[in-house]
Write a protein that holds these residues in place. Sequence first.
Motif, mmCIF file in Angstrom:
data_model
loop_
_atom_site.group_PDB
_atom_site.id
_atom_site.type_symbol
_atom_site.label_atom_id
_atom_site.label_comp_id
_atom_site.label_asym_id
_atom_site.label_seq_id
_atom_site.Cartn_x
_atom_site.Cartn_y
_atom_site.Cartn_z
ATOM 1 N N MET A 199 0.830 -1.205 0.000
ATOM 2 C CA MET A 199 0.000 0.000 0.000
ATOM 3 C C MET A 199 0.860 1.249 0.000
ATOM 4 N N LYS A 200 1.961 1.226 0.715
ATOM 5 C CA LYS A 200 2.861 2.380 0.738
ATOM 6 C C LYS A 200 3.427 2.649 -0.655
ATOM 7 N N ASN A 201 3.842 1.601 -1.323
ATOM 8 C CA ASN A 201 4.378 1.761 -2.683
ATOM 9 C C ASN A 201 3.317 2.307 -3.638
ATOM 10 N N GLU A 202 2.094 1.836 -3.462
ATOM 11 C CA GLU A 202 1.010 2.315 -4.318
ATOM 12 C C GLU A 202 0.739 3.802 -4.065
ATOM 13 N N LEU A 203 0.753 4.194 -2.796
ATOM 14 C CA LEU A 203 0.529 5.598 -2.460
ATOM 15 C C LEU A 203 1.624 6.487 -3.045
ATOM 16 N N SER A 227 0.854 11.838 -9.490
ATOM 17 C CA SER A 227 -0.241 12.105 -10.434
ATOM 18 C C SER A 227 -1.341 12.930 -9.787
ATOM 19 N N GLU A 228 -1.613 12.697 -8.512
ATOM 20 C CA GLU A 228 -2.617 13.492 -7.794
ATOM 21 C C GLU A 228 -2.181 14.950 -7.716
ATOM 22 N N LEU A 229 -0.913 15.171 -7.404
ATOM 23 C CA LEU A 229 -0.409 16.538 -7.300
ATOM 24 C C LEU A 229 -0.457 17.237 -8.653
#
Length: 661
Positions: A565-569, A575-577
């Motif tokens: 999950m950390k790697n995915e975040l 991309s979110e930024l």
Amino acid sequence: MLPGRCFAAVATAFLLMTFGFFQMSPAAAAASDACAEVTVLPSPLAPWTGAPLRVMVIAEKPVEGTLSLIAPDGKVAVKSTDRHEGPPYSWFAEVAAPAAGTWHATLERVSGDCGPVTRDIAVGARKPEPFKIPTGSIWQTRNNWNSTNEALFSAWIEKLFDAPPDQDLNWKVWYEVLRDPSRNFLYNYLGRNEDTTQTGLRPDCADFVYFLRAYFAFKMGLPFGYSNCSRGFGGRPPKCYQWFDVEHPEVTRPPPPPEQDAAAPATDAPPPPPQKPGFLRLFGQSDDAPTDVPAAMPPTKAPPPKPKRPTNFGEYLRDVGDVVHTGAVRAGDDNADFYIVPLTKETLRPGTVYADPYGHVLMLVRRVPEINGTPGVFLAVDAEPDGSITRKRFWRGNFLFVHEPALGTPGFKHFRPIARENGGPLRRLSNAEIARNPQYGDFSPEQSQMSAENFYDRMDDVMSPEPLDPGRAMSDAITSLSEQIKTRVTAVENGRKYQIKQPGDTSMPDGASIFETTGAWEDYSTPARDLRLLIAIDVVRGFPDRFARRSDRYAIPSGKSAADMKNELQGVLASELASRKVTYTRSDGSQWTLSVKDVVDRATDFEMAYNPNDCVELRWGAPENSEEASTCKRHAPQAQRAKMSGYRGWFHERHWPAAHT
């Protein structure tokens, strides 16, 4: 005063005319938890056909119900099922042109064990006489603060700044909010046209929270006071020396506190000039207020006359603003105007004040509960140096927390209750008295014993007690950063407009004074805002690591580990930024759009982007010789740039200088 109790028939009660809200007998204390005790408050104080009839209903417990206003002919004029989240939980309803006669405000509760709560409201056919303020008083103190009045204050604050949590909410000046009858439940409450006059007051962050409390007290006839405090000097925290209550407004501009006076350098600015009678006519004036304005004293005469006793609420507010500052909110003993509270959803209610250790103050206005994995959030408002009011989310980038003895006591606080006993003078309750008072009981030193990480972890737990979706939680943090950047757009634009109108360079203070001074530098520079922005950027960049540290707080999808999950975040973060955009106005008036990722990538440039004498392109970190920077025509003087280079370490290390208290 005890709020209403549960009952099945139409309520029988007495009306306390000085306040105009509904009371029940002491038997209310025996009501079951299933039936929330309620308080009903109509506005204005003396309803009549020529003014809208507004009704507020509050409850401490989350009862479900519908508020109805029933006309004298028995017809339902309006219904409201919209309950504001709490505590306190509140309903509002309004009739624009009420008919004369007896109206009924009824809260129909969903629980089968609880009957309706009904309050009769008499609406007159003629305009009543304006509410009288005794000669020589700013307002008449008619009652003490207690749990009911505190709940009404909280509900009023929430209504004043209400809007969906994703809506940008801001005003150029504070009185724009109070002059909006759709927001201000107490608009013209006294029937004196007290909310229609002009004012030039532009409170800063500390003034703003005092002004809101004073406004509510003025309307409701409650005690109010403020302290003369130091800001903290020589490694010593802020300390309060004198307290002034509204019943003795003749002492309005005291000398500086002893330690502040002793520590002040010879170059300090002179004391403020004496008041000019008639300068303000804010919120009406006392019935015997003078209308003539005597000529100003010639500057050659000395010493100047003592400040004139305020004659109306507006003049009184100006005097309050001349004395209070952030040190008064950071002070932490029984002589302070605020006391610290535990971190629970019951205590962190609208009207709660936040003392930033580095000299900023905010006020909570709404709690948005966690729903279906979407993080809960607290919303707050603050006043910026330019006088604007902005609503923002609680998060690490806006609410800084650190324990440094010289800075005072940070964290969430409530206004200290003011009471009168046995007809004596007004006084404030001590921390020990608050802790054992059944109306309050919410003093707690726990925040003073928390590390920064423990503080933020506790706040996460209060806002979102259920496991969070990690992706939504990170997106929420990015949204908070985006909002913070947007408020900076307004601040920098104000500086650009000032540059156009004002020839010459704005004077720059020395050392830690760049964070807290007066004049154009305070209004148009952004050192404190930019330091907080840099901290906020760090928070967003570090979200995947913080997720890993507290992965037990999150709902990790089945089949994935915390490391997965950390790697995915980390992969989603960029991309979110990049998808979030902000637009600012360049020096030539053209628009330029940046992504939030651009701002994050320019973090180093924001260590030297706060000077209003620089063009806006530089203040947004535009690369040298780029198209974005091509419209830049102005630079800060070299001497100022040299000073900024010397101060850069404060921003790079994300730490206010120790001298700034």
